[in-house]
Design a protein around this motif. Structure first.
Motif, PDB file in Angstrom:
ATOM      1  N   PRO A 195       0.812  -1.230   0.000  1.00 29.41           N
ATOM      2  CA  PRO A 195       0.000   0.000   0.000  1.00 29.41           C
ATOM      3  C   PRO A 195       0.840   1.272   0.000  1.00 29.41           C
ATOM      4  CG  PRO A 195      -0.906  -1.600   1.541  1.00 29.41           C
ATOM      5  CD  PRO A 195       0.419  -2.142   1.107  1.00 29.41           C
ATOM      6  N   LEU A 196       1.963   1.249   0.707  1.00 29.68           N
ATOM      7  CA  LEU A 196       2.827   2.428   0.754  1.00 29.68           C
ATOM      8  C   LEU A 196       3.604   2.624  -0.533  1.00 29.68           C
ATOM      9  CD1 LEU A 196       4.190   2.100   4.401  1.00 29.68           C
ATOM     10  CD2 LEU A 196       2.352   3.565   3.569  1.00 29.68           C
ATOM     11  N   ALA A 197       3.791   1.559  -1.310  1.00 24.50           N
ATOM     12  CA  ALA A 197       4.541   1.636  -2.562  1.00 24.50           C
ATOM     13  C   ALA A 197       3.637   1.817  -3.773  1.00 24.50           C
ATOM     14  CB  ALA A 197       5.386   0.370  -2.739  1.00 24.50           C
ATOM     15  N   MET A 198       2.351   2.047  -3.566  1.00 26.68           N
ATOM     16  CA  MET A 198       1.423   2.167  -4.685  1.00 26.68           C
ATOM     17  C   MET A 198       1.762   3.274  -5.673  1.00 26.68           C
ATOM     18  SD  MET A 198      -0.633  -0.226  -4.992  1.00 26.68           S
ATOM     19  CE  MET A 198      -1.593   0.546  -6.285  1.00 26.68           C
ATOM     20  N   PRO A 199       2.300   4.425  -5.236  1.00 18.00           N
ATOM     21  CA  PRO A 199       2.680   5.433  -6.244  1.00 18.00           C
ATOM     22  C   PRO A 199       3.671   4.908  -7.267  1.00 18.00           C
ATOM     23  CG  PRO A 199       2.619   6.422  -4.069  1.00 18.00           C
ATOM     24  CD  PRO A 199       2.438   4.955  -3.866  1.00 18.00           C
ATOM     25  N   MET A 200       4.719   4.222  -6.820  1.00 16.24           N
ATOM     26  CA  MET A 200       5.707   3.679  -7.751  1.00 16.24           C
ATOM     27  C   MET A 200       5.134   2.515  -8.551  1.00 16.24           C
ATOM     28  SD  MET A 200       8.558   3.712  -9.255  1.00 16.24           S
ATOM     29  CE  MET A 200       9.403   5.010  -8.363  1.00 16.24           C
ATOM     30  N   ILE A 201       4.302   1.685  -7.939  1.00 16.16           N
ATOM     31  CA  ILE A 201       3.670   0.586  -8.661  1.00 16.16           C
ATOM     32  C   ILE A 201       2.777   1.125  -9.772  1.00 16.16           C
ATOM     33  CG2 ILE A 201       2.053  -1.337  -8.449  1.00 16.16           C
ATOM     34  CD1 ILE A 201       3.115  -1.811  -5.642  1.00 16.16           C
ATOM     35  N   ALA A 202       2.049   2.194  -9.490  1.00 15.50           N
ATOM     36  CA  ALA A 202       1.194   2.805 -10.501  1.00 15.50           C
ATOM     37  C   ALA A 202       2.017   3.356 -11.660  1.00 15.50           C
ATOM     38  CB  ALA A 202       0.349   3.911  -9.872  1.00 15.50           C
ATOM     39  N   VAL A 203       3.133   3.984 -11.349  1.00 19.36           N
ATOM     40  CA  VAL A 203       4.014   4.497 -12.400  1.00 19.36           C
ATOM     41  C   VAL A 203       4.556   3.349 -13.250  1.00 19.36           C
ATOM     42  CG1 VAL A 203       6.207   5.661 -12.825  1.00 19.36           C
ATOM     43  CG2 VAL A 203       4.618   6.585 -11.145  1.00 19.36           C
ATOM     44  N   GLN A 204       4.983   2.274 -12.589  1.00 21.01           N
ATOM     45  CA  GLN A 204       5.492   1.116 -13.312  1.00 21.01           C
ATOM     46  C   GLN A 204       4.421   0.531 -14.231  1.00 21.01           C
ATOM     47  OE1 GLN A 204       8.519  -0.076 -13.310  1.00 21.01           O
ATOM     48  NE2 GLN A 204       9.478   0.971 -11.601  1.00 21.01           N
ATOM     49  N   ALA A 205       3.196   0.455 -13.742  1.00 16.54           N
ATOM     50  CA  ALA A 205       2.105  -0.083 -14.548  1.00 16.54           C
ATOM     51  C   ALA A 205       1.851   0.777 -15.780  1.00 16.54           C
ATOM     52  CB  ALA A 205       0.838  -0.197 -13.704  1.00 16.54           C
TER      53      ALA A 205
END
Length: 283
Positions: A195-205
């Protein structure tokens, strides 16, 4: 004292002026090509070059011809399959790899990270022959799954570094507190770090999804059949012949490419935030 205040106000004004001037120039550079593309897509004239005409006649005929006279819908479907598959597989692998390199210490960890950097330095052009030979060996030429694996493999090295760097910013105290409460490795990853890494995960997606839509080189090299082409390869055929360029249809197809990317961007927009971990260790 007044001179100092006047100098400070002037510096602030000049700084803001340069900032707004830069933003205006940058906006013009970005928006101008977009306006030409959108206008060309709806232009009723038989265009032979991209031009900005404020007095054109608007029409949907270019889209109708694109759907009925070409394989655009097939190319679009192929690209969507490859893009979604690449996004899902790459995000899973990169997230797990970045978390592993960030949170655990194991033999070969440093060498693995260095290896990723070295691999990232190899340009795509230098690896085309290797991709082709590998495709011949495993019967992957002109196959969606092989191109998807190439995209995923090419995105792992640098994106793993980026994901690792983001996980490094998440306080380890959160992991320690969870372990004291009896949480295991998977629970810590799933309920705390992800949940805390969602910004980077969203960018990666978003990056992984956009790649197949904009890539021409790999798609043209590994996909041969017209019915298996991606949008980028198919649209290039409209402007490849200097004596028969279908600019309006090319612009119409390019305009439609942006729709799924824009939709995904707005779906992920709420995750494009920073500072989610600020104060995370405070009671």
């Amino acid at each position: 004292m007044r001179g100092i205040l006047s100098s400070t106000k002037f510096n602030r004004f000049f700084s803001r002026f340069l900032t707004y001037l830069f933003l205006i120039v940058l906006s013009i550079i970005i928006i101008y090509p977009l306006l030409i593309t959108v206008q060309s897509a709806f232009n009723a004239s038989d265009l032979t070059a991209f031009t900005l005409d404020l007095h054109m006649h608007w029409t949907l005929a270019n889209f109708q011809q694109l759907f009925t006279q070409t394989l655009y819908l097939t190319w679009f479907k192929n690209t969507m399959i490859i893009a979604v598959s690449t996004m899902i597989i790459q995000v899973i692998i990169v997230t797990l790899a970045g978390y592993t390199y960030s949170r655990y210490r194991f033999k070969g960890r440093k060498n693995g990270l260095i290896f990723f950097l070295v691999i990232q330095m190899v340009p795509t052009m230098a690896a085309l022959t290797a991709y082709f030979v590998l495709g011949l060996i495993i019967n992957g030429l002109d196959q969606y799954w092989f191109l998807t694996m190439v995209y995923v493999g090419g995105g792992i090295p640098m994106n793993t570094w980026l994901m690792k760097g983001y996980f490094d910013t998440i306080p380890r105290d959160l992991d320690e507190s969870a372990r004291i409460d009896g949480a295991g490795h998977l629970r810590i990853l799933w309920q705390i770090n992800l949940p805390l890494a969602m910004p980077m995960i969203a960018v990666q997606a978003l990056w992984a999804f956009m790649g197949p839509f904009g890539d021409y080189l790999l798609s043209a090299f590994l996909l041969r059949s017209p019915e298996n082409m991606t949008v980028a390869v198919g649209l290039q055929q409209f402007i490849a012949d200097p004596t028969n360029q279908r600019v309006a249809m090319f612009a119409a197809g390019s305009f439609l490419i942006s729709i799924p990317i824009v939709i995904l961007f707005f779906l992920l927009q709420r995750n494009f935030q920073s500072g989610l971990t600020a104060g995370g260790t405070k009671g």
